[in-house]
Design a protein around this motif. Structure first.
Motif, short mmCIF file in Angstrom:
data_model
loop_
_atom_site.label_atom_id
_atom_site.label_comp_id
_atom_site.label_asym_id
_atom_site.label_seq_id
_atom_site.Cartn_x
_atom_site.Cartn_y
_atom_site.Cartn_z
N ALA A 1 -5.57 -0.66 -6.44
CA ALA A 1 -4.52 0.31 -6.72
C ALA A 1 -4.27 0.43 -8.22
CB ALA A 1 -3.24 -0.07 -6.00
N GLY A 2 -4.34 -0.70 -8.93
CA GLY A 2 -4.15 -0.66 -10.37
C GLY A 2 -5.23 0.14 -11.06
N VAL A 3 -6.46 0.01 -10.57
CA VAL A 3 -7.57 0.78 -11.14
C VAL A 3 -7.38 2.27 -10.86
CG1 VAL A 3 -10.04 1.24 -10.97
CG2 VAL A 3 -9.22 -1.12 -11.10
N VAL A 4 -7.02 2.60 -9.65
CA VAL A 4 -6.80 4.01 -9.30
C VAL A 4 -5.70 4.61 -10.16
CG1 VAL A 4 -6.01 5.56 -7.47
CG2 VAL A 4 -7.65 3.74 -6.93
N GLU A 5 -4.62 3.88 -10.32
CA GLU A 5 -3.51 4.38 -11.14
C GLU A 5 -3.95 4.57 -12.59
OE1 GLU A 5 1.05 3.12 -12.49
OE2 GLU A 5 -0.08 1.88 -11.07
N GLY A 6 -4.71 3.61 -13.10
CA GLY A 6 -5.18 3.72 -14.48
C GLY A 6 -6.10 4.92 -14.67
N LEU A 7 -7.00 5.15 -13.75
CA LEU A 7 -7.91 6.28 -13.85
C LEU A 7 -7.16 7.60 -13.78
CD1 LEU A 7 -10.86 5.05 -11.58
CD2 LEU A 7 -10.89 5.30 -14.06
N ARG A 8 -6.25 7.70 -12.83
CA ARG A 8 -5.50 8.95 -12.69
C ARG A 8 -4.60 9.21 -13.89
NH1 ARG A 8 -4.09 8.32 -6.20
NH2 ARG A 8 -6.03 9.30 -5.44
N THR B 1 -11.70 10.00 -3.48
CA THR B 1 -12.10 9.06 -2.43
C THR B 1 -11.83 7.63 -2.88
OG1 THR B 1 -13.83 10.55 -1.64
CG2 THR B 1 -14.03 8.23 -1.03
N ILE B 2 -11.14 6.88 -2.02
CA ILE B 2 -10.94 5.45 -2.22
C ILE B 2 -11.49 4.78 -0.97
CG2 ILE B 2 -9.27 3.63 -2.76
CD1 ILE B 2 -7.31 5.86 -3.62
N THR B 3 -12.65 4.18 -1.09
CA THR B 3 -13.39 3.73 0.08
C THR B 3 -13.59 2.23 0.08
OG1 THR B 3 -15.40 4.15 1.39
CG2 THR B 3 -15.66 4.09 -1.01
N GLY B 4 -13.69 1.65 1.26
CA GLY B 4 -13.90 0.21 1.40
C GLY B 4 -13.55 -0.24 2.80
N GLY B 5 -13.33 -1.52 2.93
CA GLY B 5 -12.92 -2.06 4.22
C GLY B 5 -14.10 -2.42 5.10
N GLY B 6 -13.80 -3.12 6.19
CA GLY B 6 -14.82 -3.54 7.15
C GLY B 6 -14.19 -3.78 8.50
N THR B 7 -14.99 -4.21 9.45
CA THR B 7 -14.52 -4.39 10.81
C THR B 7 -13.33 -5.35 10.89
OG1 THR B 7 -16.67 -3.90 11.79
CG2 THR B 7 -15.20 -5.31 13.08
N GLY B 8 -13.36 -6.41 10.10
CA GLY B 8 -12.30 -7.41 10.19
C GLY B 8 -10.99 -7.04 9.54
N VAL C 1 -9.66 -3.60 9.33
CA VAL C 1 -9.21 -2.23 9.61
C VAL C 1 -7.70 -2.16 9.74
CG1 VAL C 1 -9.27 -0.35 11.28
CG2 VAL C 1 -11.39 -1.46 10.60
N GLN C 2 -7.10 -3.04 10.54
CA GLN C 2 -5.65 -2.98 10.74
C GLN C 2 -4.92 -3.21 9.42
OE1 GLN C 2 -4.30 -2.01 13.58
NE2 GLN C 2 -2.25 -2.05 12.67
N SER C 3 -5.37 -4.15 8.64
CA SER C 3 -4.75 -4.42 7.34
C SER C 3 -4.89 -3.22 6.42
CB SER C 3 -5.39 -5.65 6.69
OG SER C 3 -5.21 -6.79 7.49
N ASP C 4 -6.08 -2.63 6.37
CA ASP C 4 -6.30 -1.47 5.51
C ASP C 4 -5.43 -0.30 5.92
OD1 ASP C 4 -8.24 -2.64 3.81
OD2 ASP C 4 -9.79 -2.33 5.31
N LEU C 5 -5.27 -0.09 7.21
CA LEU C 5 -4.41 1.00 7.68
C LEU C 5 -2.97 0.75 7.29
CD1 LEU C 5 -5.91 1.64 11.24
CD2 LEU C 5 -6.13 3.11 9.23
N GLU C 6 -2.52 -0.49 7.36
CA GLU C 6 -1.14 -0.81 7.00
C GLU C 6 -0.90 -0.69 5.50
OE1 GLU C 6 0.08 -4.54 8.57
OE2 GLU C 6 -0.18 -3.93 10.66
N VAL C 7 -1.85 -1.15 4.70
CA VAL C 7 -1.68 -1.03 3.24
C VAL C 7 -1.67 0.43 2.83
CG1 VAL C 7 -2.78 -1.50 1.02
CG2 VAL C 7 -2.67 -3.29 2.76
N GLY C 8 -2.56 1.23 3.41
CA GLY C 8 -2.52 2.66 3.21
C GLY C 8 -3.13 3.17 1.92
N LEU C 9 -3.86 2.34 1.18
CA LEU C 9 -4.47 2.79 -0.07
C LEU C 9 -5.79 3.51 0.16
CD1 LEU C 9 -4.58 2.84 -3.20
CD2 LEU C 9 -5.75 0.62 -3.07
N LEU C 10 -6.63 2.97 1.01
CA LEU C 10 -7.96 3.54 1.23
C LEU C 10 -7.85 4.90 1.92
CD1 LEU C 10 -9.98 0.41 2.46
CD2 LEU C 10 -9.81 1.34 0.13
N THR C 11 -8.67 5.82 1.48
CA THR C 11 -8.77 7.12 2.14
C THR C 11 -9.95 7.15 3.11
OG1 THR C 11 -10.20 8.09 0.44
CG2 THR C 11 -7.82 8.23 0.08
N GLU C 12 -10.78 6.12 3.06
CA GLU C 12 -12.00 6.09 3.85
C GLU C 12 -12.34 4.64 4.18
OE1 GLU C 12 -15.46 8.78 2.71
OE2 GLU C 12 -16.22 6.82 2.06
#
Length: 378
Positions: free
Chosen positions: A209-216, A224-231, A233-244
């Motif tokens: 998030a700090g990198v995204v804020e700095g770039l913007r 696009t903010i992409t990442g995450g894996g099978t283990g 998914v629930q955490s990534d959805l709750e954090v809400g930063l990733l778009t993909e």
């Protein structure tokens, strides 16, 4: 009838023929596979784009199933695998490992020439310059994402300053377009227990998030903010930063993920992938020997696990390159040629050992599907 019960038969009907499955063989339960694909699509629909990682299955047939369920494309970790899937008609591929080899710019542009949705990640200006030069020569505009190290220390820029420097460099290359950023925490995926995984993901996503804020803030467009894996998914959805999201192993659910995810929401997927073996010796009193050993499985996880009622109480041990040992099951003598299906320890590198999936649909072996990218290593 389960996949294990189907494959226990000596002969199985294929359309127009009788076919005896050779062992060891990679078995895919299509009903479980389809249910897993649908479940992940439902979890992400309307919340985040889904770009499954094809490093797990390496197969255009499965990639098309994922696309039909709503995936926006797939990921590949190796350029050779992206080339193989592209040649098989898969589109909208993201190459998730940074480019470095001097031959890569030419090959990347070859893929981009037939796949307008193709993109790749970079984490250093030198390969970005080489890619830009080749893209300019070929008349191709290449979409690139900045890979960000979120704590794994495997690839990625180290922080905001490095990301800004690389983004400025990309902006000076007319043949490159900055499409976004990637932040993948592979070291989080098998953390046992949701709470511990969630805490680790939160810390890593703070870095991203700090990198995204700095770039913007510096005027760079980060779509696009992409990442995450099978283990995660629930955490990534709750954090809400990733778009993909980039989950891969959910389609198969190997023993490694099953142990780590347990009853968490991230673990609510069925095991669909098995290795079929057969008993080749039953002379030793405590064990029987099967024809699936070190060459049949990845070994970076727990031992393979028997599936199905017949060998449910047995344990497996590696017995050499070609062989495995199973403790004798209860319920009568073991016959030579008797089949046993085993759950893979780690699905991604296990699949790399095979050329095809033997697909079980309902109570028959319905198809043999090629794994186009299994042997494409570079």
């Amino acid at each position: 009838m389960s996949a294990a019960e189907v494959l226990a038969r000596a002969e199985i009907g294929l359309p127009g023929s009788r076919y005896r499955v050779p062992t060891p063989a990679l078995i895919l339960d299509e009903a479980a596979l389809d249910a897993n694909i649908s479940r992940m699509a439902e979890r992400t629909r309307g919340r985040v784009a889904l770009r499954p990682h094809a490093k797990t299955h390496k197969c255009s047939w499965i990639a098309r199933k994922q696309a039909a369920a709503g995936a926006v494309g797939v990921c590949c970790a190796k350029l050779g695998k992206a080339e193989a899937l592209s040649a098989a008609g898969v589109r909208d591929i993201l190459l998730t490992s940074p480019v470095a080899d001097p031959e890569m710019p030419r090959r990347l542009c070859d893929v981009a020439a037939v796949d307008s949705g193709f993109s790749c990640v970079v984490d250093h200006p030198d390969p970005a310059s080489a890619l830009a030069a080749e893209a300019r020569r070929r008349g191709v505009t290449m979409r690139v994402l900045i890979d960000v190290d979120v704590g794994l220390m495997r690839t990625g820029v180290a922080g905001v300053a490095e990301a800004l420097s690389l983004a400025d460099h990309i902006r000076r290359q007319p043949s490159l377009t900055l499409a976004g950023v990637q932040g993948y925490g592979g070291h989080w995926q098998h953390i046992a227990g949701y709470r511990a995984r969630r805490e680790a993901v939160g810390a890593g996503m703070d870095v991203l998030a700090g990198v995204v804020e700095g770039l913007r803030s510096a005027g760079h467009r980060v779509e696009t903010i992409t990442g995450g894996g099978t283990g995660t998914v629930q955490s990534d959805l709750e954090v809400g930063l990733l778009t993909e999201l980039q989950p891969g192993s959910y389609v198969f659910m190997d023993a490694q993920y099953r142990d780590a995810l347990g009853d968490d929401a991230d673990g609510a997927f069925a095991t669909s992938l098995f290795v079929s073996a057969q008993v080749i010796s039953a002379n030793a009193v405590p064990i029987v020997t099967v024809d699936a050993g070190l060459k049949a499985f990845a070994t970076d996880g727990p031992p393979p696990r028997p599936a199905g009622a017949r060998f449910a109480g047995s344990t497996y041990g590696f017995f050499g390159d070609e062989h495995g040992a199973l403790t004798r099951p209860a319920g009568g003598p073991v016959r030579l040629g008797e089949r046993v299906e085993l759950v893979a320890p780690h699905c991604d590198p296990t699949v790399d050992r095979y050329d095809a999936y033997h697909v079980v649909r309902e109570d028959t072996l319905a198809a043999i599907i090629p794994i186009e990218a299994a042997r494409a290593s570079r």
